[in-house]
Design a protein around this motif. Structure first.
Motif, mmCIF file in Angstrom:
data_model
loop_
_atom_site.group_PDB
_atom_site.id
_atom_site.type_symbol
_atom_site.label_atom_id
_atom_site.label_comp_id
_atom_site.label_asym_id
_atom_site.label_seq_id
_atom_site.Cartn_x
_atom_site.Cartn_y
_atom_site.Cartn_z
ATOM 1 N N LEU A 215 0.838 -1.207 0.000
ATOM 2 C CA LEU A 215 0.000 0.000 0.000
ATOM 3 C C LEU A 215 0.874 1.259 0.000
ATOM 4 N N VAL A 216 1.913 1.255 0.826
ATOM 5 C CA VAL A 216 2.824 2.392 0.877
ATOM 6 C C VAL A 216 3.538 2.581 -0.462
ATOM 7 N N CYS A 217 3.979 1.475 -1.077
ATOM 8 C CA CYS A 217 4.641 1.563 -2.384
ATOM 9 C C CYS A 217 3.707 2.175 -3.428
ATOM 10 N N GLY A 218 2.446 1.775 -3.396
ATOM 11 C CA GLY A 218 1.477 2.341 -4.327
ATOM 12 C C GLY A 218 1.318 3.831 -4.129
ATOM 13 N N ARG A 219 1.229 4.273 -2.869
ATOM 14 C CA ARG A 219 1.087 5.701 -2.579
ATOM 15 C C ARG A 219 2.343 6.478 -2.960
ATOM 16 N N LEU A 220 3.522 5.899 -2.724
ATOM 17 C CA LEU A 220 4.768 6.557 -3.112
ATOM 18 C C LEU A 220 4.836 6.750 -4.630
ATOM 19 N N LEU A 221 4.431 5.727 -5.366
ATOM 20 C CA LEU A 221 4.457 5.809 -6.828
ATOM 21 C C LEU A 221 3.441 6.827 -7.335
ATOM 22 N N GLN A 222 2.271 6.871 -6.708
ATOM 23 C CA GLN A 222 1.264 7.860 -7.086
ATOM 24 C C GLN A 222 1.762 9.278 -6.819
ATOM 25 N N GLY A 223 2.413 9.486 -5.666
ATOM 26 C CA GLY A 223 2.945 10.800 -5.350
ATOM 27 C C GLY A 223 4.053 11.213 -6.301
ATOM 28 N N PHE A 224 4.907 10.259 -6.661
ATOM 29 C CA PHE A 224 5.999 10.536 -7.595
ATOM 30 C C PHE A 224 5.457 10.978 -8.952
ATOM 31 N N SER A 225 4.475 10.245 -9.470
ATOM 32 C CA SER A 225 3.906 10.589 -10.779
ATOM 33 C C SER A 225 3.131 11.898 -10.725
ATOM 34 N N ALA A 226 2.415 12.139 -9.615
ATOM 35 C CA ALA A 226 1.657 13.387 -9.474
ATOM 36 C C ALA A 226 2.583 14.595 -9.449
ATOM 37 N N GLY A 227 3.804 14.404 -8.936
ATOM 38 C CA GLY A 227 4.761 15.506 -8.876
ATOM 39 C C GLY A 227 5.116 16.060 -10.240
ATOM 40 N N GLY A 228 5.148 15.211 -11.253
ATOM 41 C CA GLY A 228 5.481 15.677 -12.600
ATOM 42 C C GLY A 228 4.284 16.002 -13.459
ATOM 43 N N GLU A 229 3.097 15.579 -13.030
ATOM 44 C CA GLU A 229 1.887 15.724 -13.843
ATOM 45 C C GLU A 229 1.542 17.182 -14.126
ATOM 46 N N VAL A 230 1.498 18.016 -13.083
ATOM 47 C CA VAL A 230 1.044 19.401 -13.264
ATOM 48 C C VAL A 230 1.970 20.173 -14.198
ATOM 49 N N GLY A 231 3.283 20.006 -14.031
ATOM 50 C CA GLY A 231 4.221 20.732 -14.886
ATOM 51 C C GLY A 231 4.089 20.368 -16.348
ATOM 52 N N ALA A 232 4.082 19.070 -16.642
ATOM 53 C CA ALA A 232 3.998 18.630 -18.034
ATOM 54 C C ALA A 232 2.636 18.950 -18.645
ATOM 55 N N ALA A 233 1.557 18.712 -17.881
ATOM 56 C CA ALA A 233 0.210 18.902 -18.420
ATOM 57 C C ALA A 233 -0.118 20.375 -18.648
ATOM 58 N N THR A 234 0.168 21.227 -17.668
ATOM 59 C CA THR A 234 -0.158 22.649 -17.842
ATOM 60 C C THR A 234 0.728 23.292 -18.906
ATOM 61 N N SER A 235 1.963 22.831 -19.028
ATOM 62 C CA SER A 235 2.826 23.344 -20.095
ATOM 63 C C SER A 235 2.249 22.989 -21.457
ATOM 64 N N TRP A 236 1.793 21.744 -21.611
ATOM 65 C CA TRP A 236 1.179 21.344 -22.888
ATOM 66 C C TRP A 236 -0.069 22.183 -23.163
ATOM 67 N N LEU A 237 -0.912 22.378 -22.159
ATOM 68 C CA LEU A 237 -2.140 23.148 -22.347
ATOM 69 C C LEU A 237 -1.836 24.574 -22.786
ATOM 70 N N MET A 238 -0.836 25.182 -22.191
ATOM 71 C CA MET A 238 -0.483 26.549 -22.564
ATOM 72 C C MET A 238 0.070 26.610 -23.987
ATOM 73 N N GLY B 220 -5.848 30.951 -21.271
ATOM 74 C CA GLY B 220 -6.581 30.811 -20.010
ATOM 75 C C GLY B 220 -7.632 29.733 -20.071
ATOM 76 N N VAL B 221 -8.368 29.668 -21.178
ATOM 77 C CA VAL B 221 -9.406 28.651 -21.330
ATOM 78 C C VAL B 221 -8.798 27.260 -21.344
ATOM 79 N N ARG B 222 -7.671 27.099 -22.052
ATOM 80 C CA ARG B 222 -7.045 25.772 -22.100
ATOM 81 C C ARG B 222 -6.522 25.364 -20.727
ATOM 82 N N VAL B 223 -5.833 26.276 -20.056
ATOM 83 C CA VAL B 223 -5.270 25.957 -18.742
ATOM 84 C C VAL B 223 -6.369 25.718 -17.710
#
Length: 444
Positions: free
Chosen positions: A137-160, A169-172
Motif C-alpha cells: 500500500l505504501v509503495c502504491g502511494r509513493l508511486l502515485q505521489g511521484f507521478s503526481a509531482g510531474g503531472e502538473v508541470g507537463a500537463a499545464t505546459s502542454w495546455l499553454m 486561459g481557457v485551455r489551462v
C-alpha cells in the motif's frame, strides 16, 4: 434542365460537407487531447477523495491495531507519504518533459500513475499476507505521489503551448475543472457504494471498486496521450545544462516567490474542501450531513468557475492585478467565514460566504498557472512549474490539516483555522507584490 440546376447545389455540398466534417473531426480530436492531458490531474484528486472516504476501512484491513484511532491514523499517514514523493517526481519528470518533450512525459506519467493505483486497488490485506500488505500500500502511494509531482508541470505546459495566446486561459482552466469533476465523482462513488453495499461487502471487496474504476480509465488516457501533438521539441537543453541547473542559476528568485504564492491557494483547498467537514463535526459539533454540503458546493464551483476564469484571464493583458484583487478579496472573507460558523449564523450565509471565496480561489488558480508558466522559457517551463507546485503543495497543502488540528489542540481556539488561512494569505500576497511579471509572448 434539372441536371443543370442541381449541379451547383451538388458541387456546393461536395465542398461544404467535407469541410464541415473536417472541422468537426478537428474539434473532436482537440477535445480528446484536452481530456487526456487533464485526466491525470483529475485522477489524482479522485484518488484523494475515495481514499479519504474509505480510510477507516483501509485502516482496519491494512493496519489492524487494538485502537480504531491508531488504525485510521496509520491509513491517513500512508496517504500522506505520497506528498513527500512529489518534489522528487517534479524534479525527475519535469526534467524528462523538458528534455524529451511533453508527449513522452505525459505518457510515462500516466503509466506510472496506473501502476501506483493498481498496487492500491489489488493489494492483499494484512490478514492475507501480513506486513507485506501495508508495504504494498505504501509503495502504491509513493508511486502515485511521484507521478503526481510531474503531472502538473507537463500537463499545464502542454495546455499553454497547444494553441495561440488568445485562449491560453481557457485551455489551462481545464486543469482546475478536472479537479472539481474528479472530487464530485469520488464523493459520489463513495456515497453510492456506502449506501448500496452491506458492511461485509464493503470490507471484503466494495472499497476496491472506486480504485479499479479509476484504473480502468487510464489505458484510454495512455493511448490518447501517445497520439498527442508535441508542443515542445528540445534543442539546446544539453548545451545549457539540465533544466534544474538552469532554474537554480537563472530563476532562483522566481522559484522561491512561486512556492510562496502557492501557500494561500493550496491551504484554502485542503482546509475548506477536505478539512471543513471534520472541523464542523468534531470542533463545532454541527450535524455531519450539513457539513458535507460545503465540500459538495466547493467541488461544484471548481468544476464550473475555471472556464469563466480562463475567459476572463484571456481578456486581460496582465495576470498580477487579477491575482492581487482576488487575493485581497479572499483575505477579507476568511474571518467572516469562520466567525459565521463559530457564532451560529444562518447556514445559508456561511454557504454564500464560502461560495464567494471559492469563486475567487478558482479565478486565482487559473491566473496563477498562467503567471508561473509565462515566467519560464520553454526549455525549463515544465520543470519550473512542476517544482513550484509540488514543493508548495507538499509544504503547505500536505501539512495544512495537521497544522490546523495541532493549533486547535494547543490553543483551544475554534478560530485557529482562520488565523492559519490569514497567515497564508499574507505570505502569498507579499510574494505577489514582490513578483516581477514577465511580458506575455504570443509565440512562447
Amino acid at each position: 434542365m434539372n441536371k443543370v440546376k442541381c449541379a451547383p447545389a451538388e458541387a456546393e455540398a461536395a465542398v461544404s460537407l467535407p469541410f464541415s466534417a473536417t472541422a468537426m473531426d478537428s474539434r473532436r480530436a482537440h477535445a480528446k487531447s484536452l481530456f487526456a492531458v487533464t485526466l491525470g490531474n483529475g485522477l489524482e484528486i479522485y484518488d484523494f477523495a475515495v481514499y479519504s472516504f474509505f480510510s477507516v476501512i483501509i485502516g482496519h484491513l491494512f493496519f489492524p491495531t487494538d485502537s480504531d484511532s491508531a488504525s485510521l491514523l496509520l491509513a491517513v499517514a500512508t496517504f500522506g507519504v505520497g506528498f513527500f514523493m512529489r518534489p522528487l517526481g517534479s524534479l525527475v519528470l519535469g526534467h524528462y518533459a523538458d528534455k524529451h518533450g511533453r508527449k513522452a512525459a505525459l505518457t510515462l506519467i500516466m503509466a506510472l500513475m496506473a501502476l501506483g493505483v493498481a498496487l492500491v486497488a489489488f493489494a492483499p490485506t494484512y490478514e492475507q499476507v501480513g506486513m507485506l500488505a501495508p508495504a504494498l500500500l505504501v509503495c502504491g502511494r509513493l508511486l502515485q505521489g511521484f507521478s503526481a509531482g510531474g503531472e502538473v508541470g507537463a500537463a499545464t505546459s502542454w495546455l499553454m503551448e497547444a494553441g495561440g495566446k488568445s485562449q491560453r486561459g481557457v485551455r489551462v482552466s481545464w486543469q482546475m475543472a478536472s479537479q472539481g469533476g474528479a472530487a464530485l465523482l469520488g464523493a459520489a462513488m463513495g456515497a453510492l457504494l456506502t449506501h448500496s453495499l452491506s458492511h461485509d461487502a464493503l470490507y471484503s471487496w466494495g472499497w476496491r471498486i472506486p480504485f479499479i474504476v479509476g484504473l480502468a480509465i487510464m489505458p484510454v488516457g495512455i493511448y490518447i496521450r501517445r497520439h498527442l501533438n508535441e508542443t515542445h521539441t528540445p534543442s539546446a537543453v544539453h548545451a545549457e545544462g539540465t533544466p534544474a541547473a538552469r532554474l537554480w542559476r537563472e530563476h532562483r528568485r522566481t522559484m522561491l516567490l512561486g512556492i510562496l504564492l502557492v501557500m494561500k491557494s493550496t491551504t484554502t483547498f485542503y482546509i475548506i474542501v477536505y478539512y471543513m467537514p471534520a472541523y464542523m463535526v468534531h470542533t463545532l459539533h454541527m450535524p455531519e450531513g450539513t457539513s458535507y454540503w460545503i465540500s459538495l458546493m466547493a467541488a461544484t464551483l471548481t468544476l464550473v468557475v475555471p472556464f469563466f476564469a480562463g475567459k476572463l484571464a484571456d481578456r486581460l493583458p496582465r495576470r498580477k492585478p487579477l491575482l492581487l484583487g482576488c487575493g485581497i478579496g479572499s483575505l477579507l472573507l476568511v474571518w467572516p467565514i469562520f466567525a459565521s460558523l463559530h457564532h451560529g449564523a444562518p447556514f445559508a450565509l456561511t454557504i454564500a460566504l464560502i461560495s464567494l471565496d471559492q469563486i475567487l480561489a478558482n479565478i486565482t488558480a487559473v491566473a496563477f498557472f498562467l503567471l508561473i508558466l509565462e515566467a519560464f522559457p520553454r526549455p525549463v517551463r515544465a520543470s519550473g512549474m512542476a517544482l513550484i507546485y509540488a514543493i508548495g503543495v507538499t509544504l503547505f497543502g500536505g501539512f495544512a490539516q495537521f497544522n490546523v488540528t495541532w493549533l486547535l489542540n494547543v490553543t483551544g481556539d475554534a478560530m485557529a483555522p482562520a488565523w492559519y488561512l490569514l497567515l497564508s494569505a499574507v505570505v502569498s500576497l507579499s510574494a505577489l507584490l514582490a513578483w516581477r511579471e514577465q511580458p506575455v509572448l504570443s509565440d512562447d
